[in-house]
Design a protein around this motif. Structure first.
Motif, PDB file in Angstrom:
ATOM      1  N   ASN A  38       0.812  -1.213   0.000  1.00  0.00           N
ATOM      2  CA  ASN A  38       0.000   0.000   0.000  1.00  0.00           C
ATOM      3  C   ASN A  38       0.847   1.265   0.000  1.00  0.00           C
ATOM      4  O   ASN A  38       1.902   1.324   0.632  1.00  0.00           O
ATOM      5  N   ALA A  39       0.357   2.271  -0.689  1.00  0.00           N
ATOM      6  CA  ALA A  39       0.934   3.613  -0.578  1.00  0.00           C
ATOM      7  C   ALA A  39       0.737   4.085   0.861  1.00  0.00           C
ATOM      8  O   ALA A  39      -0.056   3.503   1.615  1.00  0.00           O
ATOM      9  N   PRO A  40       1.461   5.130   1.302  1.00  0.00           N
ATOM     10  CA  PRO A  40       1.361   5.570   2.700  1.00  0.00           C
ATOM     11  C   PRO A  40      -0.079   5.685   3.188  1.00  0.00           C
ATOM     12  O   PRO A  40      -0.899   6.391   2.595  1.00  0.00           O
ATOM     13  N   SER A  41      -0.378   4.949   4.248  1.00  0.00           N
ATOM     14  CA  SER A  41      -1.745   4.867   4.750  1.00  0.00           C
ATOM     15  C   SER A  41      -1.745   4.354   6.182  1.00  0.00           C
ATOM     16  O   SER A  41      -0.785   3.742   6.643  1.00  0.00           O
ATOM     17  N   ILE A  42      -2.844   4.619   6.874  1.00  0.00           N
ATOM     18  CA  ILE A  42      -3.078   4.031   8.184  1.00  0.00           C
ATOM     19  C   ILE A  42      -4.255   3.082   8.035  1.00  0.00           C
ATOM     20  O   ILE A  42      -5.322   3.473   7.557  1.00  0.00           O
ATOM     21  N   ILE A  43      -4.051   1.841   8.432  1.00  0.00           N
ATOM     22  CA  ILE A  43      -5.085   0.824   8.341  1.00  0.00           C
ATOM     23  C   ILE A  43      -5.629   0.586   9.751  1.00  0.00           C
ATOM     24  O   ILE A  43      -4.897   0.146  10.635  1.00  0.00           O
ATOM     25  N   ILE A  44      -6.887   0.904   9.940  1.00  0.00           N
ATOM     26  CA  ILE A  44      -7.532   0.871  11.248  1.00  0.00           C
ATOM     27  C   ILE A  44      -8.210  -0.469  11.488  1.00  0.00           C
ATOM     28  O   ILE A  44      -8.853  -1.023  10.585  1.00  0.00           O
ATOM     29  N   GLY A  45      -8.080  -1.004  12.705  1.00  0.00           N
ATOM     30  CA  GLY A  45      -8.773  -2.232  13.069  1.00  0.00           C
ATOM     31  C   GLY A  45     -10.278  -2.025  13.082  1.00  0.00           C
ATOM     32  O   GLY A  45     -10.773  -0.925  13.329  1.00  0.00           O
ATOM     33  N   ARG A  46     -11.019  -3.076  12.803  1.00  0.00           N
ATOM     34  CA  ARG A  46     -12.475  -2.997  12.660  1.00  0.00           C
ATOM     35  C   ARG A  46     -13.163  -2.333  13.846  1.00  0.00           C
ATOM     36  O   ARG A  46     -14.135  -1.596  13.688  1.00  0.00           O
ATOM     37  N   ASN A  47     -12.685  -2.583  15.056  1.00  0.00           N
ATOM     38  CA  ASN A  47     -13.387  -2.128  16.255  1.00  0.00           C
ATOM     39  C   ASN A  47     -12.795  -0.873  16.879  1.00  0.00           C
ATOM     40  O   ASN A  47     -13.131  -0.532  18.016  1.00  0.00           O
ATOM     41  N   GLN A  48     -11.940  -0.175  16.143  1.00  0.00           N
ATOM     42  CA  GLN A  48     -11.270   0.980  16.723  1.00  0.00           C
ATOM     43  C   GLN A  48     -11.994   2.298  16.437  1.00  0.00           C
ATOM     44  O   GLN A  48     -12.707   2.419  15.440  1.00  0.00           O
ATOM     45  N   ASN A  49     -11.771   3.269  17.309  1.00  0.00           N
ATOM     46  CA  ASN A  49     -12.271   4.625  17.133  1.00  0.00           C
ATOM     47  C   ASN A  49     -11.209   5.391  16.345  1.00  0.00           C
ATOM     48  O   ASN A  49     -10.189   5.799  16.895  1.00  0.00           O
ATOM     49  N   THR A  50     -11.436   5.567  15.068  1.00  0.00           N
ATOM     50  CA  THR A  50     -10.422   6.108  14.162  1.00  0.00           C
ATOM     51  C   THR A  50      -9.827   7.424  14.649  1.00  0.00           C
ATOM     52  O   THR A  50      -8.606   7.607  14.649  1.00  0.00           O
ATOM     53  N   ILE A  51     -10.680   8.353  15.044  1.00  0.00           N
ATOM     54  CA  ILE A  51     -10.229   9.696  15.428  1.00  0.00           C
ATOM     55  C   ILE A  51      -9.185   9.641  16.536  1.00  0.00           C
ATOM     56  O   ILE A  51      -8.248  10.449  16.570  1.00  0.00           O
ATOM     57  N   GLU A  52      -9.318   8.682  17.446  1.00  0.00           N
ATOM     58  CA  GLU A  52      -8.397   8.603  18.571  1.00  0.00           C
ATOM     59  C   GLU A  52      -7.118   7.833  18.254  1.00  0.00           C
ATOM     60  O   GLU A  52      -6.216   7.757  19.077  1.00  0.00           O
ATOM     61  N   GLU A  53      -7.046   7.257  17.061  1.00  0.00           N
ATOM     62  CA  GLU A  53      -5.879   6.460  16.688  1.00  0.00           C
ATOM     63  C   GLU A  53      -4.902   7.228  15.796  1.00  0.00           C
ATOM     64  O   GLU A  53      -3.757   6.815  15.644  1.00  0.00           O
ATOM     65  N   ILE A  54      -5.367   8.318  15.183  1.00  0.00           N
ATOM     66  CA  ILE A  54      -4.556   8.977  14.163  1.00  0.00           C
ATOM     67  C   ILE A  54      -4.194  10.412  14.548  1.00  0.00           C
ATOM     68  O   ILE A  54      -4.853  11.033  15.371  1.00  0.00           O
ATOM     69  N   ASN A  55      -3.146  10.899  13.914  1.00  0.00           N
ATOM     70  CA  ASN A  55      -2.755  12.303  14.019  1.00  0.00           C
ATOM     71  C   ASN A  55      -3.346  12.998  12.793  1.00  0.00           C
ATOM     72  O   ASN A  55      -2.728  13.052  11.731  1.00  0.00           O
ATOM     73  N   GLN A  56      -4.569  13.501  12.941  1.00  0.00           N
ATOM     74  CA  GLN A  56      -5.334  14.016  11.807  1.00  0.00           C
ATOM     75  C   GLN A  56      -4.599  15.126  11.058  1.00  0.00           C
ATOM     76  O   GLN A  56      -4.563  15.144   9.821  1.00  0.00           O
ATOM     77  N   GLU A  57      -4.012  16.050  11.784  1.00  0.00           N
ATOM     78  CA  GLU A  57      -3.311  17.170  11.150  1.00  0.00           C
ATOM     79  C   GLU A  57      -2.158  16.671  10.282  1.00  0.00           C
ATOM     80  O   GLU A  57      -1.958  17.136   9.156  1.00  0.00           O
ATOM     81  N   VAL A  67      -7.891   3.956   6.192  1.00  0.00           N
ATOM     82  CA  VAL A  67      -8.834   2.942   5.741  1.00  0.00           C
ATOM     83  C   VAL A  67      -9.077   1.933   6.862  1.00  0.00           C
ATOM     84  O   VAL A  67      -8.123   1.462   7.488  1.00  0.00           O
ATOM     85  N   ARG A  68     -10.345   1.603   7.091  1.00  0.00           N
ATOM     86  CA  ARG A  68     -10.670   0.581   8.085  1.00  0.00           C
ATOM     87  C   ARG A  68     -10.698  -0.791   7.412  1.00  0.00           C
ATOM     88  O   ARG A  68     -11.266  -0.946   6.321  1.00  0.00           O
ATOM     89  N   ARG A  69     -10.110  -1.781   8.054  1.00  0.00           N
ATOM     90  CA  ARG A  69     -10.155  -3.152   7.532  1.00  0.00           C
ATOM     91  C   ARG A  69     -11.279  -3.921   8.229  1.00  0.00           C
ATOM     92  O   ARG A  69     -11.861  -3.441   9.201  1.00  0.00           O
ATOM     93  N   ILE A  70     -11.561  -5.119   7.751  1.00  0.00           N
ATOM     94  CA  ILE A  70     -12.664  -5.896   8.321  1.00  0.00           C
ATOM     95  C   ILE A  70     -12.220  -6.752   9.506  1.00  0.00           C
ATOM     96  O   ILE A  70     -13.065  -7.304  10.208  1.00  0.00           O
ATOM     97  N   SER A  71     -10.932  -6.841   9.756  1.00  0.00           N
ATOM     98  CA  SER A  71     -10.442  -7.647  10.882  1.00  0.00           C
ATOM     99  C   SER A  71     -10.191  -6.768  12.103  1.00  0.00           C
ATOM    100  O   SER A  71     -10.067  -5.545  12.000  1.00  0.00           O
ATOM    101  N   GLY A  72     -10.102  -7.405  13.261  1.00  0.00           N
ATOM    102  CA  GLY A  72      -9.832  -6.691  14.494  1.00  0.00           C
ATOM    103  C   GLY A  72      -8.358  -6.337  14.630  1.00  0.00           C
ATOM    104  O   GLY A  72      -7.604  -6.335  13.662  1.00  0.00           O
ATOM    105  N   GLY A  73      -7.931  -6.047  15.864  1.00  0.00           N
ATOM    106  CA  GLY A  73      -6.547  -5.669  16.091  1.00  0.00           C
ATOM    107  C   GLY A  73      -6.358  -4.164  16.065  1.00  0.00           C
ATOM    108  O   GLY A  73      -7.322  -3.396  16.040  1.00  0.00           O
ATOM    109  N   GLY A  74      -5.095  -3.738  16.079  1.00  0.00           N
ATOM    110  CA  GLY A  74      -4.769  -2.327  16.201  1.00  0.00           C
ATOM    111  C   GLY A  74      -4.474  -1.645  14.877  1.00  0.00           C
ATOM    112  O   GLY A  74      -4.371  -2.281  13.828  1.00  0.00           O
ATOM    113  N   ALA A  75      -4.330  -0.324  14.964  1.00  0.00           N
ATOM    114  CA  ALA A  75      -4.005   0.482  13.792  1.00  0.00           C
ATOM    115  C   ALA A  75      -2.540   0.290  13.417  1.00  0.00           C
ATOM    116  O   ALA A  75      -1.670   0.184  14.282  1.00  0.00           O
ATOM    117  N   VAL A  76      -2.267   0.245  12.113  1.00  0.00           N
ATOM    118  CA  VAL A  76      -0.899   0.075  11.626  1.00  0.00           C
ATOM    119  C   VAL A  76      -0.628   1.055  10.494  1.00  0.00           C
ATOM    120  O   VAL A  76      -1.544   1.458   9.768  1.00  0.00           O
TER     121      VAL A  76
END
Length: 332
Positions: A38-57, A67-76
């Motif tokens: 993948n090109a530079p991206s953050i892949i969010i776990g299915r059950n995560q609150n996206t806003i609290e996982e990323i540095n939006q700015e 992008v949110r994936r369909i599996s659980g686990g953490g953001a990568v």
């Protein structure tokens, strides 16, 4: 086993759409393997609150996709130096959370390349106590995905800038920073090789264990369906970010199975909104559990009675009903 050719695409939304499409539509009697970068991206776990996982700015400034994936686990964090692998197979009920089964062939090939890798913790592949890969799973019916990252030559400086890493996770790992826990596979190779060479060697190594290995090139109709899934799901803000619920109670705890973060809104003594976030892995949709508690009095006995007919471990992995109820109602 059949290898799915993604034709070198690096759009994370399209790659995740391809992965899900293959899971739900390809021959259910066949095992598949998919590689994608993948090109530079953050892949969010299915059950995560996206806003609290990323540095939006930071991600807005640098054009990093979320992008949110369909599996659980953490953001990568993904970039062109990270190779993703995905096994799409049937499961017998025992394969879920059995990360060893699906990481063993990858670890075997890494060791053949001179990289002394091993599976440790819930779902991480380590070399010299440094993480080079994380894995996750998702199941639907009798089919499942077991996928993971392989940090080959990722820009580690971007990880900390793009992600918000919670202190509870750092403390639970016993380290002061994420940077000190991760490493690139290229650091452990005796001779430098390109990503393309690494990908070919990994594929060859996995092929050697499967005599019936084939390559599947998607038809025009299949690509059209993958693009439609991307446009109707992975392109949407509602899927990738979703609406954060109102809450007046927050309960958070890290268990051996991962972090569980509860947002509960109580009005007139009853639960009117209930949301569960975290990096756990479970077999059943977490939304089903959330809905079950809507309208229930915020009372420990009432909550216990409402949950007595279900098995909490279906939603989180190895967790007792009593542990979850204590978290909901505030007992530590």
């Amino acid at each position: 086993m059949i290898f799915i050719d993604n034709e070198g695409g690096t759009d994370p939304k399209l790659n995740l759409a391809l992965e899900e499409y293959a899971l739900r539509n390809f021959d259910a009697s066949t095992d598949y393997l998919l590689f994608y970068i993948n090109a530079p991206s953050i892949i969010i776990g299915r059950n995560q609150n996206t806003i609290e996982e990323i540095n939006q700015e930071y991600i807005d400034k640098n054009g990093i996709k979320v992008v949110r994936r369909i599996s659980g686990g953490g953001a990568v964090y993904h970039d062109l130096g990270n190779l993703n692998f995905s096994f799409i197979t049937n499961h017998d009920g025992k394969s879920i959370s059995n990360f060893k089964k699906f990481t063993e062939p990858v670890i075997r090939v890494l060791n053949e390349l001179g990289v002394t890798a091993e599976l440790k913790g819930r779902n991480d592949i380590l070399v010299d106590e440094k993480k080079i890969s994380g894995t996750a799973q998702f199941s639907t019916g009798k089919r499942m995905i077991s996928h993971g990252t392989l940090l080959f030559n990722t820009d580690m400086s971007e990880v900390g800038k793009a992600l918000h890493v919670k202190m509870s996770k750092i403390q639970s790992k016993g380290h002061k920073s994420v940077r000190s826990r991760v490493a690139n596979i290229s650091e452990f190779l005796k001779e430098p090789i390109t990503m393309d060479h690494f990908k070919k060697q990994l594929l060859t190594g996995l092929y050697e264990a499967k005599e019936d290995f084939e390559i599947h090139k998607l038809t025009e109709a299949e690509w059209k369906a993958v693009h439609e899934l991307k446009e109707t799901k992975y392109d949407l803000w509602d899927w990738n970010f979703g609406n954060s619920p109102k809450f007046n109670i927050q309960r958070n705890k890290r268990f051996p199975i991962g972090e569980i973060d509860l947002r509960i809104f109580v009005e007139k003594g009853h639960i009117s909104d209930f949301k569960i976030y975290g990096d756990f892995f479970g077999r059943q949709p977490i939304a089903d559990l959330e809905k079950r508690l809507i309208g229930v009095p915020y009372d420990k006995n009432e909550i216990t009675n409402k949950l007595c007919q279900i098995t909490i471990s279906d939603y989180f992995g190895k967790l007792e009903n009593s542990e979850f109820i204590d978290l909901v109602y505030g007992n530590d």
